[in-house]
Write an enzyme that holds these catalytic residues in place. Structure first.
Site, mmCIF file in Angstrom:
data_model
loop_
_atom_site.group_PDB
_atom_site.id
_atom_site.type_symbol
_atom_site.label_atom_id
_atom_site.label_comp_id
_atom_site.label_asym_id
_atom_site.label_seq_id
_atom_site.Cartn_x
_atom_site.Cartn_y
_atom_site.Cartn_z
ATOM 1 N N CYS A 2 0.874 -1.021 0.012
ATOM 2 C CA CYS A 2 0.010 0.036 -0.049
ATOM 3 C C CYS A 2 0.860 1.277 -0.021
ATOM 4 C CB CYS A 2 -0.959 0.163 1.316
ATOM 5 S SG CYS A 2 -1.927 1.293 1.357
ATOM 6 N N GLU A 103 -3.864 1.100 -5.999
ATOM 7 C CA GLU A 103 -3.040 0.009 -6.610
ATOM 8 C C GLU A 103 -3.078 0.230 -7.920
ATOM 9 O OE1 GLU A 103 -0.763 -1.334 -5.090
ATOM 10 O OE2 GLU A 103 -1.578 -1.789 -2.708
#
Length: 220
Positions: A2, A103
């Site tokens: 992340c 992402e």
């Protein structure tokens, strides 16, 4: 992993969701990047408090705080034993509020960003660790986000995702007397139907862009 997320709420939203008495004033953040300060919920003397932490954990023993730039994530599978994170895992766990995260999916024409967020909207909590670092009069408090294997929703985009804790598990994660077995059991992917992934423009690629365009879904 992340490496970018957002937090689109005000202080009252955090107070109500995390059951804290006070939160510093917040402005919506659409593109939070490593090394920036983020709000985190910690347990101090039995009470939940919101503190500001630098994203990128700096171990207390580090000589150079720059090491934190490489410590934005900690793998859930090894955080309890890895030297950089094990002390924080035992004693300094936190909840990192978020509205969504980003992402990038690798494609033949480059990397396509996705905004991943709760299907019903609202806030969520990443499992985090935090540390206190001090040297030569400089004091820094920093944090990292724990990651786990991607669930079915996220796997087509990326093979890792942040650990998103159920609200019912917030107290267990913060508890000072939590056993390693209980903590490890919390570090799992969230339910596969809990998140949605929207393709967004490459506007989000630059941390300098921190505006609603970062989360605007691409038109088909």
């Amino acid at each position: 992993m992340c490496g970018r997320f957002n937090l689109i709420t005000d202080a009252q939203g955090l107070v109500e969701f995390f059951n804290v008495l006070y939160c510093p004033e917040l402005t919506p953040r659409y593109n939070i990047a490593p090394t920036q300060e983020v709000p985190a919920v910690v347990l101090i003397e039995g009470a939940r408090q919101v503190v500001m932490l630098r994203w990128g954990l700096i171990p207390s023993w580090a000589r150079d705080p720059g090491i934190g730039n490489r410590m934005i994530n900690a793998r859930a599978e090894t955080a309890a034993t890895k030297p950089s994170f094990r002390a924080a895992f035992r004693r300094r766990r936190c909840l990192i509020p978020a509205s969504g995260f980003y992402e990038w999916q690798t494609r033949s024409d480059g990397k396509q960003p996705y905004h991943i967020h709760p299907a019903g909207g609202g806030l969520m909590a990443f499992a985090g660790l935090w540390e206190h670092w001090e040297a030569q009069g400089q004091v820094l408090r920093s944090c990292t986000i724990l990651t786990t294997a991607a669930n079915v929703t996220i796997a087509p985009v990326h093979d890792r995702m942040p650990v998103i804790l159920d609200r019912a598990d917030h107290a267990a994660w913060l508890a000072a007397d939590a056993s390693p077995e209980v903590l490890q059991a919390l570090l799992r992917p969230c339910a596969e139907n809990w998140l949605v992934a929207d393709a967004v423009s490459r506007h989000v690629n630059s941390p300098a862009n921190d505006d609603p365009a970062c989360i605007q879904p691409l038109t088909q």
